[in-house]
Design an enzyme around this catalytic site. Structure first.
Site, short mmCIF file in Angstrom:
data_model
loop_
_atom_site.label_atom_id
_atom_site.label_comp_id
_atom_site.label_asym_id
_atom_site.label_seq_id
_atom_site.Cartn_x
_atom_site.Cartn_y
_atom_site.Cartn_z
N LYS A 9 0.81 -1.22 0.00
CA LYS A 9 0.00 0.00 0.00
C LYS A 9 0.85 1.28 0.00
CE LYS A 9 -3.88 -2.17 2.38
NZ LYS A 9 -4.91 -1.99 3.41
N TYR A 49 -13.00 -2.56 -2.86
CA TYR A 49 -13.44 -2.44 -1.46
C TYR A 49 -14.96 -2.29 -1.35
CZ TYR A 49 -8.61 -2.01 0.22
OH TYR A 49 -7.29 -2.26 0.56
N ASN A 112 -2.01 -0.03 7.01
CA ASN A 112 -1.56 -1.35 7.49
C ASN A 112 -0.68 -2.07 6.45
OD1 ASN A 112 -3.59 -1.99 5.74
ND2 ASN A 112 -4.85 -3.10 7.20
N HIS A 115 -2.21 -5.31 1.48
CA HIS A 115 -3.49 -6.00 1.31
C HIS A 115 -3.17 -7.38 0.78
CE1 HIS A 115 -7.51 -7.05 -0.04
NE2 HIS A 115 -6.91 -7.50 -1.14
N GLU A 126 -9.46 -10.76 -7.66
CA GLU A 126 -8.49 -9.67 -7.48
C GLU A 126 -7.32 -9.78 -8.46
OE1 GLU A 126 -7.55 -9.60 -3.29
OE2 GLU A 126 -9.58 -8.95 -2.77
P1 CMP Z 1 -7.34 -4.32 3.83
O1 CMP Z 1 -6.91 -5.64 4.34
O2 CMP Z 1 -6.81 -3.85 2.54
O3 CMP Z 1 -8.96 -4.33 3.76
C1 CMP Z 1 -9.76 -3.21 4.00
C2 CMP Z 1 -8.99 -2.02 4.41
O4 CMP Z 1 -9.73 -1.01 5.03
C3 CMP Z 1 -7.97 -2.42 5.48
O5 CMP Z 1 -6.98 -3.24 4.94
C4 CMP Z 1 -7.53 -1.06 5.98
O6 CMP Z 1 -6.59 -0.43 5.13
C5 CMP Z 1 -8.85 -0.30 5.91
N1 CMP Z 1 -9.51 -0.22 7.24
C6 CMP Z 1 -10.01 -1.23 7.97
N2 CMP Z 1 -10.57 -0.76 9.10
C7 CMP Z 1 -10.43 0.58 9.08
C8 CMP Z 1 -10.82 1.64 9.94
N3 CMP Z 1 -11.46 1.40 11.09
N4 CMP Z 1 -10.52 2.91 9.60
C9 CMP Z 1 -9.85 3.16 8.45
N5 CMP Z 1 -9.47 2.19 7.56
C10 CMP Z 1 -9.75 0.93 7.88
#
Ligand code: CMP
Length: 157
Positions: A9, A49, A112, A115, A126
């Site tokens: 990311k 998403y 984080n 993905h 995907e």
């Molecule tokens: P990912 O595994 O890519 O799947 C969904 C994404 O939404 C997650 O990683 C985070 O980047 C984002 N995400 C999940 N929870 C939250 C939250 N509470 N606030 C902001 N972003 C979030």
């Protein structure tokens, strides 16, 4: 063998963690069969998403993921989807187990760093979303016999 999609990311690209992340997957024994840098477009991200569209963080997530380029890659290996998800760790970086990518490099629920496809169906969708067929390579990994046992060779997934 199974294939899974990983996106490094924007936060990881910005923090210079691309090499570290790729290194972890390579060290584990996973095979990179496709990789590219790309600016993720809002319409692609809204589709990617879609299951989060009712969440209050949806707009912020789309903005974050399209802010600077990401690295997308396809990793291949026996049970690669589960292996990669375990390596990535739980969504919230502060809760992710030490030793996982998020546990070691993230303190956030949004930033984080990676993905990874959730299951087989998601991986198929995907991979098609981010890669054309001709961008995915089929080649013999030289250390294959040292990574798996003889009976694992016949394991389909
Ligand atoms: P990912 O595994 O890519 O799947 C969904 C994404 O939404 C997650 O990683 C985070 O980047 C984002 N995400 C999940 N929870 C939250 C939250 N509470 N606030 C902001 N972003 C979030």
């Amino acid at each position: 063998m199974e294939q899974t999609l990983v996106i490094v990311k924007p936060d990881a690209v910005n923090r210079g963690l691309v090499g570290e992340i790729v290194k972890r997957f390579e060290n584990k024994g996973l095979q990179i069969v496709a990789m590219k840098m790309l600016e993720l477009q809002s319409y692609t991200l809204k589709e990617h998403y879609a299951h989060h569209q009712d969440k209050e963080f949806f707009a912020e997530l789309i903005g974050f993921m399209s802010s600077i380029p990401s690295i997308a890659m396809i990793l291949q290996g026996k049970e690669a989807i589960t292996v990669v998800r375990k390596m990535v760790g739980s969504t919230q970086g502060r809760e992710a187990a030490p030793g996982t990518l998020r546990g070691d490099y993230s303190v956030s629920n949004q930033s984080n760093i990676v993905h990874a496809s959730e299951d087989k169906k998601a991986a198929e969708v995907e991979i098609k979303r981010f890669f054309k067929k001709e961008e995915i390579y089929n080649y013999q990994k030289m250390n294959f016999d040292w990574i798996y046992s003889k009976d694992e060779k016949y394991l389909k997934k």
